[in-house]
Design a protein around this motif. Structure first.
Motif, PDB file in Angstrom:
ATOM      1  N   MET A 136       0.836  -1.204   0.000  1.00  0.00           N
ATOM      2  CA  MET A 136       0.000   0.000   0.000  1.00  0.00           C
ATOM      3  C   MET A 136       0.874   1.259   0.000  1.00  0.00           C
ATOM      4  O   MET A 136       0.589   2.225  -0.718  1.00  0.00           O
ATOM      5  CB  MET A 136      -0.925   0.021   1.226  1.00  0.00           C
ATOM      6  N   ILE A 137       1.916   1.224   0.824  1.00  0.00           N
ATOM      7  CA  ILE A 137       2.815   2.381   0.924  1.00  0.00           C
ATOM      8  C   ILE A 137       3.531   2.611  -0.409  1.00  0.00           C
ATOM      9  O   ILE A 137       3.654   3.746  -0.873  1.00  0.00           O
ATOM     10  CB  ILE A 137       3.815   2.188   2.092  1.00  0.00           C
TER      11      ILE A 137
ATOM     12  N   VAL B 109      15.792  12.213  -0.572  1.00  0.00           N
ATOM     13  CA  VAL B 109      14.416  12.706  -0.531  1.00  0.00           C
ATOM     14  C   VAL B 109      14.471  14.208  -0.775  1.00  0.00           C
ATOM     15  O   VAL B 109      15.150  14.932  -0.061  1.00  0.00           O
ATOM     16  CB  VAL B 109      13.732  12.448   0.835  1.00  0.00           C
ATOM     17  N   TRP B 110      13.772  14.628  -1.825  1.00  0.00           N
ATOM     18  CA  TRP B 110      13.676  16.056  -2.134  1.00  0.00           C
ATOM     19  C   TRP B 110      12.305  16.528  -1.683  1.00  0.00           C
ATOM     20  O   TRP B 110      11.295  15.875  -1.925  1.00  0.00           O
ATOM     21  CB  TRP B 110      13.812  16.300  -3.632  1.00  0.00           C
TER      22      TRP B 110
ATOM     23  N   SER C  24      11.545  10.737  -4.005  1.00  0.00           N
ATOM     24  CA  SER C  24      12.621   9.973  -3.388  1.00  0.00           C
ATOM     25  C   SER C  24      13.104   8.931  -4.379  1.00  0.00           C
ATOM     26  O   SER C  24      12.360   8.509  -5.273  1.00  0.00           O
ATOM     27  CB  SER C  24      12.143   9.275  -2.114  1.00  0.00           C
ATOM     28  N   ASP C  25      14.366   8.517  -4.185  1.00  0.00           N
ATOM     29  CA  ASP C  25      14.911   7.471  -5.042  1.00  0.00           C
ATOM     30  C   ASP C  25      14.675   6.073  -4.458  1.00  0.00           C
ATOM     31  O   ASP C  25      15.101   5.080  -5.024  1.00  0.00           O
ATOM     32  CB  ASP C  25      16.404   7.705  -5.318  1.00  0.00           C
ATOM     33  N   ALA C  26      13.970   5.996  -3.324  1.00  0.00           N
ATOM     34  CA  ALA C  26      13.650   4.707  -2.694  1.00  0.00           C
ATOM     35  C   ALA C  26      12.135   4.539  -2.630  1.00  0.00           C
ATOM     36  O   ALA C  26      11.429   5.443  -2.180  1.00  0.00           O
ATOM     37  CB  ALA C  26      14.245   4.649  -1.287  1.00  0.00           C
ATOM     38  N   ILE C  27      11.635   3.392  -3.073  1.00  0.00           N
ATOM     39  CA  ILE C  27      10.181   3.240  -3.223  1.00  0.00           C
ATOM     40  C   ILE C  27       9.415   3.297  -1.908  1.00  0.00           C
ATOM     41  O   ILE C  27       8.348   3.899  -1.851  1.00  0.00           O
ATOM     42  CB  ILE C  27       9.810   1.968  -4.025  1.00  0.00           C
ATOM     43  N   ILE C  28       9.944   2.684  -0.859  1.00  0.00           N
ATOM     44  CA  ILE C  28       9.237   2.734   0.438  1.00  0.00           C
ATOM     45  C   ILE C  28       9.246   4.163   0.975  1.00  0.00           C
ATOM     46  O   ILE C  28       8.232   4.672   1.458  1.00  0.00           O
ATOM     47  CB  ILE C  28       9.887   1.780   1.471  1.00  0.00           C
ATOM     48  N   VAL C  29      10.391   4.811   0.882  1.00  0.00           N
ATOM     49  CA  VAL C  29      10.529   6.180   1.389  1.00  0.00           C
ATOM     50  C   VAL C  29       9.615   7.125   0.610  1.00  0.00           C
ATOM     51  O   VAL C  29       8.993   8.015   1.190  1.00  0.00           O
ATOM     52  CB  VAL C  29      12.008   6.635   1.328  1.00  0.00           C
ATOM     53  N   LYS C  30       9.516   6.913  -0.681  1.00  0.00           N
ATOM     54  CA  LYS C  30       8.618   7.730  -1.502  1.00  0.00           C
ATOM     55  C   LYS C  30       7.171   7.556  -1.027  1.00  0.00           C
ATOM     56  O   LYS C  30       6.400   8.513  -0.963  1.00  0.00           O
ATOM     57  CB  LYS C  30       8.761   7.347  -2.977  1.00  0.00           C
ATOM     58  N   GLY C  31       6.817   6.350  -0.632  1.00  0.00           N
ATOM     59  CA  GLY C  31       5.484   6.101  -0.093  1.00  0.00           C
ATOM     60  C   GLY C  31       5.273   6.772   1.249  1.00  0.00           C
ATOM     61  O   GLY C  31       4.200   7.294   1.538  1.00  0.00           O
ATOM     62  N   ILE C  32       6.322   6.784   2.079  1.00  0.00           N
ATOM     63  CA  ILE C  32       6.214   7.415   3.397  1.00  0.00           C
ATOM     64  C   ILE C  32       6.043   8.923   3.255  1.00  0.00           C
ATOM     65  O   ILE C  32       5.181   9.524   3.902  1.00  0.00           O
ATOM     66  CB  ILE C  32       7.442   7.068   4.265  1.00  0.00           C
ATOM     67  N   ILE C  33       6.843   9.553   2.382  1.00  0.00           N
ATOM     68  CA  ILE C  33       6.702  11.012   2.195  1.00  0.00           C
ATOM     69  C   ILE C  33       5.338  11.306   1.566  1.00  0.00           C
ATOM     70  O   ILE C  33       4.712  12.317   1.876  1.00  0.00           O
ATOM     71  CB  ILE C  33       7.871  11.623   1.382  1.00  0.00           C
ATOM     72  N   SER C  34       4.841  10.394   0.745  1.00  0.00           N
ATOM     73  CA  SER C  34       3.508  10.559   0.158  1.00  0.00           C
ATOM     74  C   SER C  34       2.435  10.565   1.252  1.00  0.00           C
ATOM     75  O   SER C  34       1.502  11.369   1.214  1.00  0.00           O
ATOM     76  CB  SER C  34       3.240   9.438  -0.841  1.00  0.00           C
ATOM     77  N   LEU C  35       2.574   9.668   2.241  1.00  0.00           N
ATOM     78  CA  LEU C  35       1.640   9.647   3.372  1.00  0.00           C
ATOM     79  C   LEU C  35       1.690  10.964   4.136  1.00  0.00           C
ATOM     80  O   LEU C  35       0.647  11.529   4.489  1.00  0.00           O
ATOM     81  CB  LEU C  35       1.998   8.510   4.332  1.00  0.00           C
TER      82      LEU C  35
ATOM     83  N   GLY D  26      14.957   8.667   9.061  1.00  0.00           N
ATOM     84  CA  GLY D  26      14.553   9.392   7.864  1.00  0.00           C
ATOM     85  C   GLY D  26      13.146   9.943   7.979  1.00  0.00           C
ATOM     86  O   GLY D  26      12.871  11.076   7.584  1.00  0.00           O
ATOM     87  N   LEU D  27      12.245   9.152   8.553  1.00  0.00           N
ATOM     88  CA  LEU D  27      10.863   9.597   8.775  1.00  0.00           C
ATOM     89  C   LEU D  27      10.849  10.827   9.680  1.00  0.00           C
ATOM     90  O   LEU D  27      10.184  11.824   9.381  1.00  0.00           O
ATOM     91  CB  LEU D  27      10.035   8.466   9.387  1.00  0.00           C
TER      92      LEU D  27
END
Length: 143
Positions: free
Chosen positions: A26-27, A55-56, A73-84, A121-122
């Protein structure tokens, strides 16, 4: 919608999914649906310090006094977290962003399922989003 209403919606959405591999899915989907950040903001000035992946983050104050965030972000999970985080804090006032208790992070179990480096990072992402809000709040008070 208020920050709390958005958080409650996210908690409800995640509560339907027990398995953490599915939650990661989901993330990742959220990250894949994150609107593109303008390439002009993919600069060292917009990189978040303290994130292992890149992460920009950019923020702008809209004419009606709300903060609009864009990120990548260049990392898929991190991109999902910043999206949240953007889902929760985007289009809110600086005051509301600064007062917000981001309880959804713990409520969906995200903090306990992240590696220590991702947790750091979060925290760095939340801190940078709040710093933008603080700067905009100060700018509004100077008017």
């Amino acid at each position: 919608m208020t920050i709390d209403q958005i958080q409650n919606d996210i908690v409800e959405e995640f509560s339907d999914v027990e398995d953490w591999m599915d939650r990661y899915g989901m993330i990742i989907d959220l990250g894949n649906n994150l609107p593109e950040i303008n390439e002009a903001y993919k600069t060292p000035d917009h990189l978040i310090e303290g994130c292992q992946s890149r992460v920009w983050l950019n923020a702008e104050l809209t004419p009606d006094g709300r903060v609009h965030y864009t990120a990548d972000s260049d990392a898929i999970i991190v991109k999902g977290i910043i999206s949240l985080l953007i889902q929760v804090l985007d289009n809110q006032t600086p005051d509301d962003i600064l007062k917000a208790d981001l309880h959804f992070i713990d409520d969906i179990g995200l903090s306990e399922h992240l590696s220590p480096t991702r947790s750091n990072g979060l925290l760095a992402m939340v801190k940078q989003m709040r710093l933008y809000a603080l700067a905009f709040q100060a700018k509004q008070q100077m008017k």
